[in-house]
Design a protein around this motif. Structure first.
Motif, mmCIF file in Angstrom:
data_model
loop_
_atom_site.group_PDB
_atom_site.id
_atom_site.type_symbol
_atom_site.label_atom_id
_atom_site.label_comp_id
_atom_site.label_asym_id
_atom_site.label_seq_id
_atom_site.Cartn_x
_atom_site.Cartn_y
_atom_site.Cartn_z
ATOM 1 N N LEU A 54 47.624 22.343 -22.621
ATOM 2 C CA LEU A 54 47.614 21.318 -23.670
ATOM 3 C C LEU A 54 46.632 21.676 -24.784
ATOM 4 O O LEU A 54 46.886 21.395 -25.958
ATOM 5 N N MET A 57 48.281 24.243 -27.045
ATOM 6 C CA MET A 57 49.478 23.818 -27.792
ATOM 7 C C MET A 57 49.075 23.272 -29.155
ATOM 8 O O MET A 57 48.032 22.635 -29.301
ATOM 9 N N THR A 67 59.691 28.194 -32.337
ATOM 10 C CA THR A 67 60.392 27.320 -31.395
ATOM 11 C C THR A 67 60.399 27.914 -29.996
ATOM 12 O O THR A 67 60.248 27.191 -29.012
ATOM 13 N N TYR A 70 57.035 27.372 -28.393
ATOM 14 C CA TYR A 70 56.892 25.957 -28.052
ATOM 15 C C TYR A 70 57.705 25.609 -26.809
ATOM 16 O O TYR A 70 57.216 24.929 -25.897
ATOM 17 N N GLN A 71 58.939 26.094 -26.757
ATOM 18 C CA GLN A 71 59.807 25.813 -25.607
ATOM 19 C C GLN A 71 59.239 26.448 -24.333
ATOM 20 O O GLN A 71 59.280 25.838 -23.251
ATOM 21 N N ARG A 73 56.022 27.101 -23.667
ATOM 22 C CA ARG A 73 54.850 26.341 -23.248
ATOM 23 C C ARG A 73 55.247 24.982 -22.669
ATOM 24 O O ARG A 73 54.646 24.511 -21.698
ATOM 25 N N LEU A 74 56.258 24.371 -23.251
ATOM 26 C CA LEU A 74 56.743 23.099 -22.737
ATOM 27 C C LEU A 74 57.325 23.259 -21.333
ATOM 28 O O LEU A 74 57.075 22.433 -20.442
ATOM 29 N N LEU A 77 54.470 23.658 -18.930
ATOM 30 C CA LEU A 77 53.819 22.363 -18.732
ATOM 31 C C LEU A 77 54.627 21.484 -17.774
ATOM 32 O O LEU A 77 54.079 20.874 -16.854
ATOM 33 N N GLN A 78 55.934 21.447 -17.978
ATOM 34 C CA GLN A 78 56.781 20.643 -17.088
ATOM 35 C C GLN A 78 56.768 21.185 -15.666
ATOM 36 O O GLN A 78 56.768 20.405 -14.697
#
Length: 179
Positions: A54, A57, A67, A70-71, A73-74, A77-78
């Motif tokens: 976090l 990010m 993008t 970002y995807q 890292r997302l 994280l999930q």
């Protein structure tokens, strides 16, 4: 450590797996606590990783960002959040199993777990305190007298050592003049 016997080596095929499953169910409370401790450590580690992700990010505040990054890292994280959820469920199972194992035990009051000596103030009154004070003052006076005598003896020894040093110096000087 011995290896388990193979199925078919004098034992029916399902006999060993049944005893192994029974041993797996009968885990003692100490090993459950160790598993719980390791689970808590994993939870802390995963939480730290989540905060690290976090922190790295960027907020989508109008700045162009990639993008794909970002995807990625997302997704990480999930995944960490999913694993954290699994670890919390595992911790809950360990907690429930420990409570189940300890349910039959009688709770021991905390006072019995802490060793301490009870002192009755009513028995000793002021006489005990005054006698202890008198004893301590007498002992201190004796120590002071011994220290005073010790200092005197040390001074006498120092004087004797100085006299011997001077005597040896004189003897060495006389021997040096004779040669």
């Amino acid at each position: 450590m011995s290896t388990p016997p193979l199925a078919g080596a004098g034992m029916p095929p399902g006999a060993f797996s049944g005893t192994q499953a029974q041993a797996a169910r009968e885990v003692n409370t100490a090993s459950l606590c160790r598993i719980g401790q390791e689970t808590v450590q994993d939870i802390v580690f995963r939480t730290m990783e989540i905060f690290q992700l976090l922190r790295n990010m960027q907020l989508p505040n109008g700045v162009t960002y990639h993008t794909a990054t970002y995807q990625d890292r997302l997704a990480k994280l999930q995944e960490h959040l999913r694993q954290l959820s699994i670890l919390f469920r595992k911790l809950r199972l360990v907690y429930d199993k420990c409570n189940e194992n300890c349910a039959g035990l009688d709770p021991v009051p905390i006072e019995q777990l802490i060793p301490y000596v009870e002192e009755d103030g009513s028995k000793h009154d002021d006489r005990g305190a005054s006698s202890q004070l008198r004893f301590a003052s007498e002992e201190r006076r004796e120590i002071m007298e011994v220290n005073k005598k010790l200092k005197q003896k040390n001074q006498q020894l120092k004087q004797i050592m100085d006299q011997l040093r001077n005597l040896i110096w004189d003897i060495n000087a006389m021997l040096a003049m004779r040669n």
